[in-house]
Structure formats: structure tokens, C-alpha cells
Motif scaffolding. Structure first.
Motif, mmCIF file in Angstrom:
data_model
loop_
_atom_site.group_PDB
_atom_site.id
_atom_site.type_symbol
_atom_site.label_atom_id
_atom_site.label_comp_id
_atom_site.label_asym_id
_atom_site.label_seq_id
_atom_site.Cartn_x
_atom_site.Cartn_y
_atom_site.Cartn_z
ATOM 1 N N GLN A 190 0.757 0.981 -4.321
ATOM 2 C CA GLN A 190 -0.676 1.132 -4.569
ATOM 3 C C GLN A 190 -0.966 2.217 -5.589
ATOM 4 O OE1 GLN A 190 -2.953 1.603 -0.988
ATOM 5 N NE2 GLN A 190 -4.783 2.311 -2.035
ATOM 6 N N CYS A 249 -7.260 4.863 -5.998
ATOM 7 C CA CYS A 249 -7.246 3.606 -6.738
ATOM 8 C C CYS A 249 -7.699 3.873 -8.172
ATOM 9 C CB CYS A 249 -8.178 2.576 -6.097
ATOM 10 S SG CYS A 249 -7.706 2.059 -4.418
ATOM 11 N N ALA A 284 -12.708 -0.051 -6.148
ATOM 12 C CA ALA A 284 -12.482 0.141 -4.719
ATOM 13 C C ALA A 284 -13.663 0.854 -4.053
ATOM 14 C CB ALA A 284 -11.202 0.931 -4.499
ATOM 15 N N CYS A 325 -5.207 -1.057 -6.904
ATOM 16 C CA CYS A 325 -5.687 -1.602 -5.637
ATOM 17 C C CYS A 325 -6.258 -3.015 -5.730
ATOM 18 C CB CYS A 325 -6.763 -0.671 -5.072
ATOM 19 S SG CYS A 325 -6.180 1.003 -4.759
ATOM 20 N N LEU A 372 -7.946 1.286 1.140
ATOM 21 C CA LEU A 372 -8.781 1.742 0.022
ATOM 22 C C LEU A 372 -9.186 3.206 0.155
ATOM 23 C CD1 LEU A 372 -11.093 -1.320 -0.720
ATOM 24 C CD2 LEU A 372 -8.901 -0.697 -1.744
ATOM 25 N N GLY A 374 0.812 -1.209 0.000
ATOM 26 C CA GLY A 374 0.000 0.000 0.000
ATOM 27 C C GLY A 374 0.845 1.259 0.000
#
Length: 205
Positions: free
Chosen positions: A42, A73, A79, A47, A69, A38
Motif C-alpha cells: 500500500q 495513500c 482515499a 490505495c 485507508l 495493505g
């Protein structure tokens, strides 16, 4: 397990190491690997690996995935739709996933999160109301924060005051002053911190 966990936590961990860590049999290793993904990948890689790890159970790994999240994303990762589904699941005895999703949604898609907030404001579990305060702070929902700052639970009040101090600053000084009379130490500490720099020094003192 701890050696593999430290390996994925290393600043020198390669993308392949992190990817392998996300498949590790130990959840501690998978947790750290997902956290590193992440933080590092990310924004560039999307994601999907995070969404796929939410799963059906409430555990540390699933909640971490929901929290991640909140960050940007790609549309094709769905997401926001995932967060909406989790938030719309309703307030049940299993409050963790909807509450985490509400806060993440407030950051990822505020316009879609705002209609979801009322169902959390009057939730029976104080934990859901506490997360509602965090989401309301993200959304700038001042009326909701003022209501939660009068909640019967001190943890909810503390979360609401922490958010109010960022959103309206000293416009809510009477609420912060009232918190100084609480028996909960964290609530008193947060209320006192919110009063730092107040223009109404006499009342605060």
C-alpha cells in the motif's frame, strides 16, 4: 478455498499471487489477499486497489478496505474523499461503514475528521458511539471521551476509558475508579488496567 487462502497468507507469496488472490471467487481468499496488499504494498503502490474494493455492501472485505485507508495513500487515490463520503452518509441502521470510516478518517486526516465527530457522539446505536470513542482517542478530543466514559452502554464506556488512559493517563483516575463498580467484566478490567501506576494508590486500592 483454504489452500488458496493459505497461499496468499504465506510470507513467500509473490505480488502476482496476492493480485490473483484479490480476484478470487471466495471472499476469504480476497480478504487475506487485500490484507497482505495493505501490509506489503500500500505505501509504495497506493490505495486505488483498496478503494475499488469498498463496494456498496457491508461485508468483511469492504470494512477491511475502509480500515486500510487509515494508512497513508497518494492524493490521486482519493482515499480521504472516499472516507469523507462514507462518514457523511450519516448514522443509519447500517452503522458499520460510517463508523469504520470515522475511525480511519481520524487517523488519515484529523483536521477533516474533527467536524464529523459530533454526529457520532449522540448516535442511537451504541456501536456508533463506541467507534466515536475510538475516533475521539485518535483526535485527542478529551471532552468527548469524558462524556462517552459516562455512557449508558458499558461497551462505549470501555472504549472511552481505553482511549482516555492513553490520552490523559492518570488525569482521569476518578473515571477509572468508577468503572470498577460496573457489572461488565471487560469494563472493570480496562478500568483496573488504566489505574496501573496511579499516583493516588490509596484511592485506587
Amino acid at each position: 478455498t483454504q489452500v488458496r487462502r493459505l497461499a496468499v497468507m504465506s510470507v513467500a507469496a509473490s505480488r502476482a499471487t496476492i493480485e490473483q488472490g484479490m480476484k478470487d471467487p471466495a471472499w476469504l481468499v480476497r480478504y487475506e489477499a487485500l490484507l497482505r496488499f495493505g501490509r506489503r504494498s500500500q505505501s509504495e503502490e497506493g490505495c486505488e486497489p483498496i478503494v475499488s474494493r469498498i463496494g456498496a455492501d457491508t461485508d468483511h472485505l469492504s470494512l477491511l478496505a475502509i480500515d486500510l485507508l487509515a494508512n497513508p495513500c497518494r492524493p490521486e487515490d482519493h482515499a480521504v474523499e472516499t472516507l469523507l463520503d462514507l462518514t457523511a452518509a450519516g448514522i443509519t441502521a447500517e452503522w458499520h461503514r460510517p463508523a469504520h470510516a470515522m475511525v480511519a478518517l481520524a487517523q488519515a486526516a484529523p483536521e477533516r475528521a474533527r467536524p464529523m465527530l459530533p454526529r457520532f457522539l449522540n448516535a442511537r446505536q451504541w456501536q456508533s458511539r463506541m467507534y466515536a470513542a475510538r475516533a475521539a482517542g485518535q483526535l485527542g478530543e478529551i471532552d468527548a471521551l469524558r462524556k462517552l466514559a459516562e455512557d449508558a452502554n458499558d461497551n462505549v464506556r470501555e472504549a472511552a476509558i481505553a482511549a482516555l488512559s492513553k490520552v490523559v493517563k492518570h488525569d482521569a483516575d476518578p473515571i477509572y475508579i468508577k468503572a470498577l463498580g460496573a457489572s461488565d467484566f471487560q469494563l472493570v478490567k480496562t478500568g483496573a488496567g488504566a489505574l496501573a501506576g496511579t499516583p493516588d494508590r490509596a484511592s485506587a486500592v
